[in-house]
Design a protein around this motif. Structure first.
Motif, mmCIF file in Angstrom:
data_model
loop_
_atom_site.group_PDB
_atom_site.id
_atom_site.type_symbol
_atom_site.label_atom_id
_atom_site.label_comp_id
_atom_site.label_asym_id
_atom_site.label_seq_id
_atom_site.Cartn_x
_atom_site.Cartn_y
_atom_site.Cartn_z
ATOM 1 N N MET A 63 0.840 -1.192 0.000
ATOM 2 C CA MET A 63 0.000 0.000 0.000
ATOM 3 C C MET A 63 0.884 1.255 0.000
ATOM 4 O O MET A 63 0.635 2.196 -0.728
ATOM 5 C CB MET A 63 -0.918 -0.015 1.222
ATOM 6 N N LEU A 64 1.936 1.241 0.832
ATOM 7 C CA LEU A 64 2.819 2.406 0.968
ATOM 8 C C LEU A 64 4.277 1.981 0.838
ATOM 9 O O LEU A 64 4.644 0.881 1.237
ATOM 10 C CB LEU A 64 2.603 3.070 2.334
ATOM 11 N N PHE A 65 5.088 2.867 0.291
ATOM 12 C CA PHE A 65 6.516 2.596 0.101
ATOM 13 C C PHE A 65 7.312 3.840 0.472
ATOM 14 O O PHE A 65 7.004 4.947 0.032
ATOM 15 C CB PHE A 65 6.779 2.212 -1.358
ATOM 16 N N LYS A 66 8.341 3.628 1.330
ATOM 17 C CA LYS A 66 9.252 4.706 1.734
ATOM 18 C C LYS A 66 10.609 4.468 1.063
ATOM 19 O O LYS A 66 11.492 3.831 1.647
ATOM 20 C CB LYS A 66 9.459 4.700 3.247
ATOM 21 N N PRO A 67 10.810 4.953 -0.148
ATOM 22 C CA PRO A 67 12.076 4.683 -0.847
ATOM 23 C C PRO A 67 13.304 5.209 -0.112
ATOM 24 O O PRO A 67 14.377 4.612 -0.192
ATOM 25 C CB PRO A 67 11.908 5.352 -2.208
ATOM 26 N N ASP A 68 13.167 6.300 0.626
ATOM 27 C CA ASP A 68 14.314 6.869 1.341
ATOM 28 C C ASP A 68 14.745 6.041 2.544
ATOM 29 O O ASP A 68 15.834 6.230 3.073
ATOM 30 C CB ASP A 68 14.015 8.301 1.797
ATOM 31 N N ALA A 69 13.896 5.105 2.994
ATOM 32 C CA ALA A 69 14.236 4.261 4.137
ATOM 33 C C ALA A 69 14.815 2.911 3.721
ATOM 34 O O ALA A 69 15.342 2.171 4.547
ATOM 35 C CB ALA A 69 12.994 4.018 4.993
ATOM 36 N N LEU A 70 14.742 2.598 2.430
ATOM 37 C CA LEU A 70 15.126 1.279 1.938
ATOM 38 C C LEU A 70 16.617 1.003 2.149
ATOM 39 O O LEU A 70 17.462 1.790 1.728
ATOM 40 C CB LEU A 70 14.779 1.167 0.450
ATOM 41 N N ILE A 71 16.916 -0.116 2.809
ATOM 42 C CA ILE A 71 18.312 -0.527 2.991
ATOM 43 C C ILE A 71 18.583 -1.905 2.383
ATOM 44 O O ILE A 71 19.725 -2.319 2.277
ATOM 45 C CB ILE A 71 18.739 -0.519 4.478
ATOM 46 N N ARG A 72 17.524 -2.605 1.992
ATOM 47 C CA ARG A 72 17.646 -3.895 1.311
ATOM 48 C C ARG A 72 17.021 -3.775 -0.067
ATOM 49 O O ARG A 72 15.939 -3.224 -0.217
ATOM 50 C CB ARG A 72 16.909 -5.002 2.085
ATOM 51 N N GLU A 73 17.707 -4.296 -1.062
ATOM 52 C CA GLU A 73 17.189 -4.263 -2.430
ATOM 53 C C GLU A 73 15.963 -5.161 -2.530
ATOM 54 O O GLU A 73 16.001 -6.325 -2.140
ATOM 55 C CB GLU A 73 18.274 -4.740 -3.396
ATOM 56 N N VAL A 74 14.877 -4.632 -3.063
ATOM 57 C CA VAL A 74 13.653 -5.403 -3.207
ATOM 58 C C VAL A 74 12.891 -4.913 -4.437
ATOM 59 O O VAL A 74 12.837 -3.712 -4.702
ATOM 60 C CB VAL A 74 12.780 -5.319 -1.925
#
Length: 180
Positions: free
Chosen positions: A132-143
């Motif tokens: 539903m929601l995505f925080k791209p700036d918090a991503l630390i694992r590639e997905v």
């Protein structure tokens, strides 16, 4: 500005329920086209995704769709622990099935990559991820996310299934913490 107080924190509305409803409807429409003829198994990642899964599944028209639930935990208070605990698994056979993981939010990517690791031995035909929601700036694992409702800033939020120490999941809007 509409606000709520949960425990020791105040939150303000950042995404109204109507906007979330529209995003979920668009996502369901795309899934109905993409998944036609696949006999998909949707896996709702509890607890946070239950509202998203419910709203989405009401609009899924793909024949022979099924849903099941998996309970994981990685948060304590307002921060991730960095560790994912499996609290409840599923019993359905994934072999040669199209599996769609339903997440309320993907931020660091830790929970979803851990979930992918846990189900890779089940021999699914393909595993897709819907959030539903995505925080791209918090991503630390590639997905790789196949369906994303909305990209949002890296703020702490509650509502629409998301919580602060178990509180606020029932709120229809999404709220952002007010920093003091």
């Amino acid at each position: 500005m509409k606000t709520v107080k949960l425990l020791d924190r105040e939150f303000r509305v950042s995404i109204p329920a109507e906007e979330i409803d529209n995003v979920i409807a668009q996502m369901a429409e795309k899934m109905n086209k993409d998944l036609a003829g696949t006999n998909p198994l949707f896996i709702c990642i509890l607890n946070g995704s239950f509202m998203f899964a419910s709203d989405l599944m009401k609009q899924i028209t793909v024949e022979n769709s099924q849903i099941t639930f998996m309970r994981l935990s990685s948060y304590d208070g307002m921060g991730t622990t960095g560790k994912v605990k499996k609290l409840m698994g599923f019993t359905e056979d994934l072999k040669d099935r199209t599996v769609v993981l339903l997440e309320d939010i993907v931020d660091t990517g830790i929970t979803i990559t851990n979930t992918l690791d846990q189900i890779k031995d089940y021999e699914a035909k393909e595993v897709l991820i819907a959030t539903m929601l995505f925080k791209p700036d918090a991503l630390i694992r590639e997905v790789k996310l196949n369906y994303v409702g909305m990209e949002i800033p890296n703020d702490f939020i509650v509502g629409r299934g998301l919580d602060y120490d178990g509180m606020g999941r029932n709120l229809p809007d999404v709220y952002t913490v007010i920093e003091k």
